[in-house]
Design a protein around this motif. Structure first.
Motif, PDB file in Angstrom:
ATOM      1  N   ALA A  98      42.076  35.643  42.126  1.00 38.36           N
ATOM      2  CA  ALA A  98      41.124  34.532  42.209  1.00 38.36           C
ATOM      3  C   ALA A  98      40.529  34.325  40.821  1.00 38.36           C
ATOM      4  O   ALA A  98      40.498  35.247  39.997  1.00 38.36           O
ATOM      5  N   ILE A  99      40.053  33.115  40.579  1.00 39.31           N
ATOM      6  CA  ILE A  99      39.463  32.767  39.288  1.00 39.31           C
ATOM      7  C   ILE A  99      38.007  32.377  39.520  1.00 39.31           C
ATOM      8  O   ILE A  99      37.726  31.423  40.257  1.00 39.31           O
ATOM      9  N   GLY A 100      37.076  33.098  38.920  1.00 35.87           N
ATOM     10  CA  GLY A 100      35.661  32.739  38.998  1.00 35.87           C
ATOM     11  C   GLY A 100      35.263  32.009  37.725  1.00 35.87           C
ATOM     12  O   GLY A 100      35.574  32.466  36.624  1.00 35.87           O
ATOM     13  N   VAL A 101      34.576  30.877  37.858  1.00 32.09           N
ATOM     14  CA  VAL A 101      34.291  30.048  36.686  1.00 32.09           C
ATOM     15  C   VAL A 101      32.810  29.702  36.604  1.00 32.09           C
ATOM     16  O   VAL A 101      32.146  29.454  37.621  1.00 32.09           O
ATOM     17  N   GLU A 102      32.332  29.662  35.379  1.00 33.55           N
ATOM     18  CA  GLU A 102      30.947  29.256  35.125  1.00 33.55           C
ATOM     19  C   GLU A 102      30.780  27.754  35.237  1.00 33.55           C
ATOM     20  O   GLU A 102      29.685  27.265  35.520  1.00 33.55           O
ATOM     21  N   TRP A 103      31.832  26.991  34.999  1.00 28.55           N
ATOM     22  CA  TRP A 103      31.693  25.560  34.803  1.00 28.55           C
ATOM     23  C   TRP A 103      31.523  24.732  36.069  1.00 28.55           C
ATOM     24  O   TRP A 103      31.318  23.524  35.989  1.00 28.55           O
ATOM     25  N   ASP A 113      37.711  23.345  46.548  1.00 26.13           N
ATOM     26  CA  ASP A 113      38.716  23.702  47.549  1.00 26.13           C
ATOM     27  C   ASP A 113      39.569  22.493  47.931  1.00 26.13           C
ATOM     28  O   ASP A 113      40.797  22.617  48.110  1.00 26.13           O
ATOM     29  N   ARG A 114      38.956  21.351  48.050  1.00 25.08           N
ATOM     30  CA  ARG A 114      39.702  20.142  48.412  1.00 25.08           C
ATOM     31  C   ARG A 114      40.667  19.746  47.300  1.00 25.08           C
ATOM     32  O   ARG A 114      41.802  19.324  47.559  1.00 25.08           O
ATOM     33  N   TYR A 115      40.228  19.889  46.052  1.00 22.61           N
ATOM     34  CA  TYR A 115      41.127  19.598  44.937  1.00 22.61           C
ATOM     35  C   TYR A 115      42.317  20.555  44.937  1.00 22.61           C
ATOM     36  O   TYR A 115      43.474  20.138  44.788  1.00 22.61           O
ATOM     37  N   PRO A 155      42.762  30.684  44.369  1.00 24.04           N
ATOM     38  CA  PRO A 155      41.396  30.181  44.607  1.00 24.04           C
ATOM     39  C   PRO A 155      40.589  30.135  43.310  1.00 24.04           C
ATOM     40  O   PRO A 155      40.724  31.009  42.442  1.00 24.04           O
ATOM     41  N   VAL A 156      39.774  29.116  43.184  1.00 20.33           N
ATOM     42  CA  VAL A 156      38.827  28.993  42.073  1.00 20.33           C
ATOM     43  C   VAL A 156      37.425  29.032  42.677  1.00 20.33           C
ATOM     44  O   VAL A 156      37.103  28.233  43.560  1.00 20.33           O
ATOM     45  N   ASN A 242      41.419  43.071  48.687  1.00 24.09           N
ATOM     46  CA  ASN A 242      42.719  43.263  48.051  1.00 24.09           C
ATOM     47  C   ASN A 242      42.965  42.296  46.897  1.00 24.09           C
ATOM     48  O   ASN A 242      44.055  42.275  46.324  1.00 24.09           O
ATOM     49  N   THR A 243      41.949  41.491  46.562  1.00 27.09           N
ATOM     50  CA  THR A 243      42.098  40.447  45.540  1.00 27.09           C
ATOM     51  C   THR A 243      41.482  40.886  44.225  1.00 27.09           C
ATOM     52  O   THR A 243      40.414  41.492  44.186  1.00 27.09           O
ATOM     53  N   ARG A 244      42.166  40.542  43.133  1.00 26.02           N
ATOM     54  CA  ARG A 244      41.615  40.723  41.798  1.00 26.02           C
ATOM     55  C   ARG A 244      40.926  39.427  41.382  1.00 26.02           C
ATOM     56  O   ARG A 244      41.150  38.364  41.975  1.00 26.02           O
ATOM     57  N   MET A 245      40.122  39.504  40.338  1.00 24.76           N
ATOM     58  CA  MET A 245      39.446  38.296  39.856  1.00 24.76           C
ATOM     59  C   MET A 245      39.419  38.281  38.335  1.00 24.76           C
ATOM     60  O   MET A 245      39.164  39.304  37.697  1.00 24.76           O
TER      61      MET A 245
END
Length: 388
Positions: A98-103, A113-115, A155-156, A242-245
């Motif tokens: 998964a990708i966690g973003v500040e923006w 999610d819809r995008y 996922p973002v 089980n997910t990395r980020m």
């Protein structure tokens, strides 16, 4: 791309900084006893520049980390290219990513999610997430990461707190916030990192600010960002064991581990790897696990309308034109009200930025305006212009 590994004794990566240290040491030598001067010179940090590792060589070392932090200076294209390269590597591993973003801000997760699901396009995402009002940097810097995530089902996660909360916290104490804002507060603000506080105070004072009450609000907002993003990431990781980020955020939120990384570790026990694509402050042990030195890159010039717009009473008024403006040549006049660009209604500067974000100079656009005649009657007019 060259990389410095930051560990052990203080590390100084740039030749100019090493030279500066030599000059400073020489100046000290003129005033200190010879023995003290010799001791100081012997402790001068030195970095071998003959065989620097490359990003490809250290990526395998990231595979053992459940969380990888990659910093950015928001306007630097090369930083975002590094972020995407790290994501590509991690996405090729077997463990889900998964990708966690500040923006993006937390209240707008549904739009992301819809995008990613293909339900809306990038322009609709910009509108639904209020991107240009809440973040504002050139979206072309970030869209390759989003496109990669959508193409690979990654996922973002929106990490940032809503602007309404941080703006209010910059003006008032947290216990005076409205219930609607308090629901976004992280569970705690850890103020025990005194080195972080000192670094933030230096930043605060570098802008000419010295008011201690204002600094406390400034400091609180920084902690809100750090704690809020760490808590959101921790919640996601707890729900997906089980997910990395990979966490993408401004380098100031990652350096020394003081911002997001240590606060995430406090909540989860996860010790992530920190990668910084360049750094503008002092280089010292503990700054990051790796300091990357990417070559500078630039985005192509964006397309421009060739006119200046003045927001007024919920409308955009044509105020003036640039030299050789295509809009002016086409017949647009000052005081016209801009209604739409390529049939997309516009009422704010952010609406204009959404309409133009992926159009380069030379693209042909249709402007729909409203013009008021001498007797007050209003006429809709359409013009075809070429972006500058």
């Amino acid at each position: 791309m060259s990389i410095y590994r930051l560990y052990g004794a203080t590390t100084l990566g740039f030749v100019c900084q090493l030279l500066a240290l030599v000059l400073i040491s020489s100046a000290v030598a003129a005033t200190e006893p010879r023995e003290a001067s010799a001791l100081s010179l012997a402790q001068t940090p030195a970095v071998p520049l003959t065989d620097l590792p490359r990003l490809a060589q250290i990526q395998a070392q990231l595979d053992a980390r459940r969380v990888v932090f990659v910093g950015e200076f928001h306007k630097r294209l090369q930083d975002h290219c590094i972020q995407l390269e790290v994501i590509r590597h991690l996405a090729a591993q077997a463990q889900p990513l998964a990708i966690g973003v500040e923006w993006f801000q937390q209240p707008f997760q549904e739009a992301i999610d819809r995008y990613l699901a293909g339900a809306i396009d990038a322009r609709a995402l910009l509108q639904a997430s209020e991107y240009y009002d809440r973040w504002g940097y050139d979206f072309r810097l970030y869209v390759p990461i989003l496109r990669f995530a959508r193409a690979h089902g990654i996922p973002v996660i929106a990490l940032n707190l809503p602007t309404e909360l941080t703006r209010a916290a910059a003006r008032q104490d947290l216990d005076t916030l409205s219930p609607a804002l308090r629901k976004w507060l992280p569970d705690r603000l850890d103020r025990t990192d005194t080195d972080y506080r000192r670094r933030l105070k230096r930043v605060y004072r570098s802008h000419g600010d010295h008011d201690e009450v204002d600094f406390e609000h400034f400091y609180t907002v920084q902690l809100l960002w750090d704690e809020g993003m760490a808590q959101r990431a921790a919640h996601y990781l707890d729900m997906h064991p089980n997910t990395r980020m990979v966490i993408l955020a401004g380098s100031g939120h990652l350096a020394h581990g003081s911002g997001i990384p240590n606060r995430l570790r406090r909540r989860t026990g996860i010790d992530g790897a920190i990668l910084l694509p360049g750094w503008e402050g002092p280089l010292q042990a503990g700054l990051a696990d790796y300091l990357l030195l990417p070559a500078a890159r630039q985005l192509p010039k964006p397309g421009r309308l060739g006119l200046a717009l003045l927001p007024k009473a919920g409308h955009l008024i044509v105020h003036s034109f640039t030299d050789n403006s295509s809009a002016q040549a086409a017949g647009v006049k000052t005081d016209d009200v801009l209604l739409a660009i390529n049939d997309q209604p516009v009422k704010t500067i952010s609406d204009v930025r959404v309409a133009l974000w992926d159009h380069p100079p030379g693209d042909v656009m249709q402007l729909r305006v409203q013009r008021t005649a001498r007797l007050g009657e209003k006429h809709p007019l359409t013009f075809e212009i070429i972006l500058h």
